[in-house]
Design an enzyme around this catalytic site. Structure first.
Site, short mmCIF file in Angstrom:
data_model
loop_
_atom_site.label_atom_id
_atom_site.label_comp_id
_atom_site.label_asym_id
_atom_site.label_seq_id
_atom_site.Cartn_x
_atom_site.Cartn_y
_atom_site.Cartn_z
N GLU A 137 -2.86 -11.95 16.41
CA GLU A 137 -4.08 -11.31 15.92
C GLU A 137 -4.03 -11.32 14.40
O GLU A 137 -2.95 -11.19 13.81
CB GLU A 137 -4.20 -9.85 16.37
CG GLU A 137 -4.66 -9.68 17.80
CD GLU A 137 -3.49 -9.52 18.75
OE1 GLU A 137 -2.35 -9.37 18.26
OE2 GLU A 137 -3.69 -9.55 19.98
N TYR B 213 -2.93 -20.41 9.77
CA TYR B 213 -2.82 -20.56 11.22
C TYR B 213 -3.64 -21.77 11.71
O TYR B 213 -3.17 -22.53 12.56
CB TYR B 213 -3.29 -19.28 11.92
CG TYR B 213 -2.50 -18.04 11.53
CD1 TYR B 213 -1.12 -18.11 11.29
CD2 TYR B 213 -3.12 -16.81 11.39
CE1 TYR B 213 -0.41 -16.98 10.92
CE2 TYR B 213 -2.40 -15.67 11.02
CZ TYR B 213 -1.05 -15.78 10.78
OH TYR B 213 -0.34 -14.66 10.41
C1 LIG Z 1 0.00 -14.97 5.09
C2 LIG Z 1 1.29 -15.36 4.41
C3 LIG Z 1 2.48 -15.13 5.35
C4 LIG Z 1 1.21 -16.88 4.11
O1 LIG Z 1 2.40 -17.30 3.48
P1 LIG Z 1 2.35 -18.10 2.08
O2 LIG Z 1 3.74 -18.55 1.80
O3 LIG Z 1 1.66 -17.28 1.08
O4 LIG Z 1 1.41 -19.33 2.49
P2 LIG Z 1 1.71 -20.87 2.16
O5 LIG Z 1 2.01 -21.03 0.72
O6 LIG Z 1 2.71 -21.37 3.13
O7 LIG Z 1 0.29 -21.50 2.43
C5 LIG Z 1 -0.05 -21.90 3.70
C6 LIG Z 1 -1.53 -22.05 3.81
O8 LIG Z 1 -2.14 -20.77 3.68
C7 LIG Z 1 -3.39 -20.95 3.02
N1 LIG Z 1 -3.33 -20.25 1.75
C8 LIG Z 1 -2.25 -19.93 0.99
N2 LIG Z 1 -2.63 -19.22 -0.09
C9 LIG Z 1 -3.97 -19.10 -0.01
C10 LIG Z 1 -4.95 -18.46 -0.80
N3 LIG Z 1 -4.63 -17.80 -1.92
N4 LIG Z 1 -6.26 -18.51 -0.39
C11 LIG Z 1 -6.60 -19.16 0.77
N5 LIG Z 1 -5.70 -19.79 1.55
C12 LIG Z 1 -4.42 -19.76 1.17
C13 LIG Z 1 -3.59 -22.42 2.82
O9 LIG Z 1 -4.17 -22.95 3.99
C14 LIG Z 1 -2.18 -22.88 2.75
O10 LIG Z 1 -2.05 -24.22 3.04
P3 LIG Z 1 -2.21 -25.34 1.88
O11 LIG Z 1 -1.21 -24.95 0.82
O12 LIG Z 1 -1.85 -26.60 2.58
O13 LIG Z 1 -3.61 -25.25 1.41
C15 LIG Z 1 1.53 -14.61 3.08
O14 LIG Z 1 0.46 -14.88 2.20
C16 LIG Z 1 1.66 -13.11 3.24
O15 LIG Z 1 2.77 -12.60 3.39
N6 LIG Z 1 0.53 -12.38 3.21
C17 LIG Z 1 0.56 -10.92 3.40
C18 LIG Z 1 0.91 -10.56 4.83
C19 LIG Z 1 -0.08 -11.17 5.82
O16 LIG Z 1 -1.27 -11.22 5.61
N7 LIG Z 1 0.49 -11.63 6.96
C20 LIG Z 1 -0.30 -12.21 8.01
C21 LIG Z 1 -0.77 -11.14 8.93
S1 LIG Z 1 -1.58 -11.78 10.37
#
Ligand SMILES: CC(C)(COP(=O)(O)OP(=O)(O)OC[C@H]1O[C@@H](n2cnc3c(N)ncnc32)[C@H](O)[C@@H]1OP(=O)(O)O)[C@@H](O)C(=O)NCCC(=O)NCCS
Length: 149
Positions: free
Chosen positions: A103, A115
């Site tokens: 979710e 995702y």
């Molecule tokens: C969600 C989370 C785990 C993603 O990890 P991350 O290391 O920041 O993400 P990545 O650098 O691996 O990026 C993966 C993809 O996410 C998306 N993404 C990353 N940063 C983004 C931004 N600022 N805006 C939109 N999309 C973004 C892109 O699709 C990206 O792929 P791409 O680099 O090929 O375009 C992290 O941002 C986080 O901890 N967020 C807070 C907690 C959270 O929301 N968890 C999920 C709950 S369901």
């Protein structure tokens, strides 16, 4: 810098808690993290001896349900969240798993985009699934089939 994915231990919980608190509008309390560590599959991503990310996954028969995933704010946007989830799906939780569920808040465009890029599709909307300081929020239920397990 070397990033290592390894099983979470109770000693990691203080660092996991610190990341959790700055990652969600309604973060899990320490008790929730402790219970999840006892009852579910839990991994941390470690960099130079420090925990920089984590994930909790619930296994039910052939299903894996991603309960929580977060990266420390200073380590976001560098591909590490994708690598953490990809490794869990492709290498760690492969045997016997045919489908992943999760979710996600409808407002969490970063997570939704991550995702989708890993093959998750929207199944349905769960109304008012989340509570938080801003009020209730809907969740998208997403799923990704991973083959025969
Ligand atoms: C969600 C989370 C785990 C993603 O990890 P991350 O290391 O920041 O993400 P990545 O650098 O691996 O990026 C993966 C993809 O996410 C998306 N993404 C990353 N940063 C983004 C931004 N600022 N805006 C939109 N999309 C973004 C892109 O699709 C990206 O792929 P791409 O680099 O090929 O375009 C992290 O941002 C986080 O901890 N967020 C807070 C907690 C959270 O929301 N968890 C999920 C709950 S369901």
């Amino acid at each position: 810098m070397k990033n290592t994915l390894r099983i979470m231990t109770p000693d990691d919980l203080a660092q996991v808690f610190a990341i959790e608190q700055v990652s969600h509008p309604s973060p899990w309390p320490m008790k929730g993290l402790q219970e999840s560590l006892q009852n579910h599959v839990a991994y941390v991503l470690e960099q130079d001896g420090a925990v920089i990310g984590f994930a909790f996954v619930q296994r039910i028969l052939d299903e894996a349900h991603l309960l929580d995933i977060a990266l420390a704010p200073s380590h976001r946007g560098k591909g590490l969240g994708r690598e953490l989830l990809r490794q869990l799906m492709d290498e760690v939780l492969v045997s016997g798993v045919t489908i992943w569920f999760l979710e996600v808040r409808v407002s969490n465009v970063t997570a939704i985009s991550l995702y989708q890029s890993l093959g998750y599709n929207e199944l349905s909307l769960r109304r008012n699934y989340y509570d938080g300081p801003e009020g209730k929020e809907d969740a998208l239920l997403m799923a990704c089939s991973t083959g025969m397990g």
